[in-house]
Design an enzyme around this catalytic site. Structure first.
Site, mmCIF file in Angstrom:
data_model
loop_
_atom_site.group_PDB
_atom_site.id
_atom_site.type_symbol
_atom_site.label_atom_id
_atom_site.label_comp_id
_atom_site.label_asym_id
_atom_site.label_seq_id
_atom_site.Cartn_x
_atom_site.Cartn_y
_atom_site.Cartn_z
ATOM 1 C CB SER A 43 -0.934 0.740 1.219
ATOM 2 O OG SER A 43 -1.924 1.119 1.463
ATOM 3 C CG HIS A 61 -4.562 4.904 -2.489
ATOM 4 N ND1 HIS A 61 -5.449 4.069 -2.811
ATOM 5 C CD2 HIS A 61 -4.324 4.030 -0.886
ATOM 6 C CE1 HIS A 61 -5.738 3.011 -1.699
ATOM 7 N NE2 HIS A 61 -4.666 3.208 -1.071
ATOM 8 C CG ASN A 87 -3.776 -1.610 -0.378
ATOM 9 O OD1 ASN A 87 -4.750 -2.872 -1.452
ATOM 10 N ND2 ASN A 87 -3.642 -1.435 0.567
ATOM 11 C CB VAL A 88 -1.721 -5.013 -4.888
ATOM 12 C CG1 VAL A 88 -2.364 -3.806 -6.905
ATOM 13 C CG2 VAL A 88 -0.513 -4.380 -4.708
ATOM 14 C CG HIS A 113 -9.976 7.229 -14.909
ATOM 15 N ND1 HIS A 113 -10.062 6.905 -15.111
ATOM 16 C CD2 HIS A 113 -9.543 8.444 -14.356
ATOM 17 C CE1 HIS A 113 -10.802 7.258 -13.224
ATOM 18 N NE2 HIS A 113 -10.766 8.256 -13.752
ATOM 19 N N GLY A 117 -5.108 -4.947 15.182
ATOM 20 C CA GLY A 117 -3.914 -4.747 16.327
ATOM 21 C C GLY A 117 -2.592 -4.413 15.364
ATOM 22 N N GLY A 118 -2.715 -4.091 14.118
ATOM 23 C CA GLY A 118 -1.951 -4.274 13.163
ATOM 24 C C GLY A 118 -0.652 -2.815 13.915
ATOM 25 N NE ARG A 119 6.345 0.009 13.066
ATOM 26 C CZ ARG A 119 6.647 0.447 12.790
ATOM 27 N NH1 ARG A 119 6.524 0.574 11.264
ATOM 28 N NH2 ARG A 119 7.775 1.003 12.877
#
Length: 300
Positions: free
Chosen positions: A90, A104, A106-107, A145, A258-260
């Site tokens: 990300s 931005h 993210n994959v 696009h 509970g990620g960083r």
């Protein structure tokens, strides 16, 4: 289903994007490798105070847990509570120059492990990219696009229009009744063609990022700007913060699982402002952004 291949691809994608952005900025990204007590970890690549980027984060994570958080099971409530594994890249890039848009991408890949012998694990891919300009340029929007459409067309002519519409609907501030930017593509819970084809489509989106964004950076990075443009950029960044904290499922999943926190919130701009009920001057370039560009337009 070879999850090791997915991880190898994601690490390579992170390295390629960081290398290109370092060459454009002239300053190196810091490397912060971390471990998650509940399982897994990641590599955060961060640049702050650069020549091009005020802040840039290109983040890899591979985490797992025993109980899938509800945000990740929104489309399949029957898998809530299963053991799970997630990995992804990300990024958010916040340039200094207001004429260079924030971007931005993210994959990601999820597996929900079956607790029943003989039952298959559930997997899916998700991701996409979207562009958030502060000043509108028709050629930049069309280019962004077109690259996304070209990446998706080999997999089916209906993918780009479907994912483009999904992106417009997802990156929308419901409390403002306002799009975050000019969109791009977005997909989630993607698995129906099978693992290999789904993975190939995810790779096509990830590989398209630099082609979609770098030419825009190169066109706009040296555009002169002053305090007025900077104030507008900071004001519009406030909308970015609102979306990420209030609506973004990725942020919610990271915090719920509970990620960083440092990595999850690396997408925040280093500076942003809010002004009470402020409107740009009629006929200005700032007003043009709102009136002409932020309306879910068809760009290709």
């Amino acid at each position: 289903m070879n999850t090791a291949d997915v991880k190898t691809y994601l690490l390579d994608l992170q390295n390629r994007i960081v290398a290109k952005m370092e060459s454009l900025d002239g300053k190196p990204f810091l490397r912060d490798e971390w471990q998650r007590p509940e399982g897994g970890g990641g590599i955060s690549r961060i640049l702050e105070g650069g020549n091009l980027l005020e802040r840039g984060g290109v983040l890899f994570s591979h985490v797992m847990g025993k109980n899938l958080p509800p945000t990740a099971a929104a489309n399949r409530p029957e898998i809530a509570g299963r053991a799970w594994e997630a990995m992804g890249v990300s990024l958010v890039l916040h340039p200094n120059n207001p004429y260079v848009p924030t971007v931005h991408m993210n994959v990601r890949f999820f597996i929900a492990r079956s607790s029943i012998d003989g039952e298959h694990d559930s997997f899916w891919f998700g991701g996409g990219m979207d562009l958030t300009p502060y000043y509108g340029f028709e050629e930049d929007c069309v280019h962004f696009h077109r690259v996304n459409k070209a990446a998706l067309d080999p997999f089916g002519a209906d993918y780009y229009p479907h994912f483009k519409k999904w992106c417009d609907e997802y990156f929308y501030l419901k409390h403002r009744k306002e799009p975050r930017g000019i969109g791009g593509v977005f997909f989630d819970d993607f698995h129906h063609p099978g693992f290999e084809q789904s993975f190939a489509m995810k790779r096509a989106v990830g590989d398209a990022f630099l082609d979609a964004y770098v030419p825009i950076v190169e066109r706009r990075r040296d555009t002169p700007f002053g305090e007025k443009e900077r104030e507008w950029q900071l004001y519009r960044r406030g909308r970015y913060v609102e979306f990420n904290l209030v609506w973004d499922r990725g942020t919610h999943f990271g915090l719920q699982s509970g990620g960083r926190t440092e990595s999850i919130l690396a997408s925040m701009p280093p500076q942003a402002t809010w002004r009470y009920n402020w409107q740009p001057q009629a006929g200005s370039r700032e007003a043009e952004l709102l009136e002409k560009y932020l309306g879910g337009r068809d760009w290709v």
